[in-house]
Write a protein that holds these residues in place. Sequence first.
Motif, short mmCIF file in Angstrom:
data_model
loop_
_atom_site.label_atom_id
_atom_site.label_comp_id
_atom_site.label_asym_id
_atom_site.label_seq_id
_atom_site.Cartn_x
_atom_site.Cartn_y
_atom_site.Cartn_z
N ILE A 16 35.83 37.19 81.65
CA ILE A 16 36.02 37.28 80.22
C ILE A 16 35.39 38.59 79.73
N PRO A 17 36.16 39.43 79.03
CA PRO A 17 35.59 40.70 78.52
C PRO A 17 34.41 40.45 77.58
N ASP A 18 33.43 41.32 77.61
CA ASP A 18 32.23 41.18 76.77
C ASP A 18 32.56 41.02 75.29
N GLU A 19 33.60 41.72 74.82
CA GLU A 19 33.91 41.70 73.39
C GLU A 19 34.44 40.36 72.89
N VAL A 20 34.80 39.45 73.77
CA VAL A 20 35.28 38.14 73.31
C VAL A 20 34.28 37.01 73.57
N HIS A 21 33.10 37.34 74.08
CA HIS A 21 32.07 36.31 74.30
C HIS A 21 31.76 35.55 73.01
N GLU A 22 31.70 36.27 71.88
CA GLU A 22 31.38 35.62 70.60
C GLU A 22 32.45 34.59 70.23
N GLU A 23 33.71 34.89 70.52
CA GLU A 23 34.78 33.94 70.23
C GLU A 23 34.64 32.69 71.11
N ILE A 24 34.30 32.87 72.37
CA ILE A 24 34.08 31.73 73.28
C ILE A 24 32.89 30.90 72.78
N ILE A 25 31.82 31.56 72.37
CA ILE A 25 30.64 30.85 71.84
C ILE A 25 31.04 30.03 70.62
N THR A 26 31.84 30.61 69.74
CA THR A 26 32.28 29.90 68.54
C THR A 26 33.11 28.67 68.90
N LEU A 27 33.99 28.79 69.87
CA LEU A 27 34.80 27.64 70.31
C LEU A 27 33.92 26.54 70.89
N ILE A 28 32.98 26.92 71.74
CA ILE A 28 32.08 25.93 72.35
C ILE A 28 31.26 25.22 71.28
N GLU A 29 30.71 25.99 70.33
CA GLU A 29 29.94 25.39 69.25
C GLU A 29 30.78 24.42 68.42
N ALA A 30 32.04 24.80 68.17
CA ALA A 30 32.93 23.95 67.37
C ALA A 30 33.20 22.61 68.06
N VAL A 31 33.52 22.64 69.34
CA VAL A 31 33.82 21.38 70.02
C VAL A 31 32.55 20.57 70.25
N ALA A 32 31.42 21.25 70.46
CA ALA A 32 30.15 20.53 70.64
C ALA A 32 29.72 19.86 69.35
N GLY A 33 30.03 20.47 68.22
CA GLY A 33 29.62 19.92 66.93
C GLY A 33 30.55 18.84 66.40
N ASP A 34 31.72 18.66 67.01
CA ASP A 34 32.69 17.68 66.55
C ASP A 34 32.59 16.41 67.39
N SER A 35 31.76 15.50 66.95
CA SER A 35 31.59 14.25 67.70
C SER A 35 32.44 13.12 67.13
N THR A 36 33.21 13.38 66.08
CA THR A 36 34.00 12.33 65.45
C THR A 36 35.43 12.25 65.96
N THR A 37 35.96 13.34 66.50
CA THR A 37 37.33 13.34 66.99
C THR A 37 37.40 12.59 68.31
N GLU A 38 38.32 11.63 68.37
CA GLU A 38 38.53 10.91 69.62
C GLU A 38 39.40 11.77 70.54
N LEU A 39 38.97 11.91 71.77
CA LEU A 39 39.65 12.79 72.71
C LEU A 39 40.33 11.99 73.81
N PRO A 40 41.46 12.51 74.30
CA PRO A 40 42.00 11.97 75.54
C PRO A 40 41.10 12.46 76.68
N ASP A 41 41.52 12.31 77.90
CA ASP A 41 40.71 12.78 79.02
C ASP A 41 40.44 14.28 78.95
N LEU A 42 41.44 15.05 78.52
CA LEU A 42 41.29 16.50 78.39
C LEU A 42 41.68 16.91 76.97
N ALA A 43 41.04 17.95 76.48
CA ALA A 43 41.37 18.50 75.18
C ALA A 43 41.28 20.02 75.30
#
Length: 70
Positions: A16-43
């Motif tokens: 992953i290029p260095d310039e997109v690390h912040e976008e990956i961090i934002t995605l991880i934070e978003a899914v980690a902070g969303d505990s209310t959405t029911e997920l299938p096995d994969l999302a």
Amino acid sequence: MRIEMIQRAAAALFEIPDEVHEEIITLIEAVAGDSTTELPDLAAAFGEWCWLVYTRHGEVVEVLDVGCAR
């Protein structure tokens, strides 16, 4: 502590290029902070250039794949 751990995880992504690390961090934070959405096995979460495939095990989010179209 949680933010530092996510930033270290993003920095460890070899193909992953260095310039997109912040976008990956934002995605991880978003899914980690969303505990209310029911997920299938994969999302998926998509940003402007990046995506991640994940699953949740209770309070733990397991990231299975990360990619970038840049």
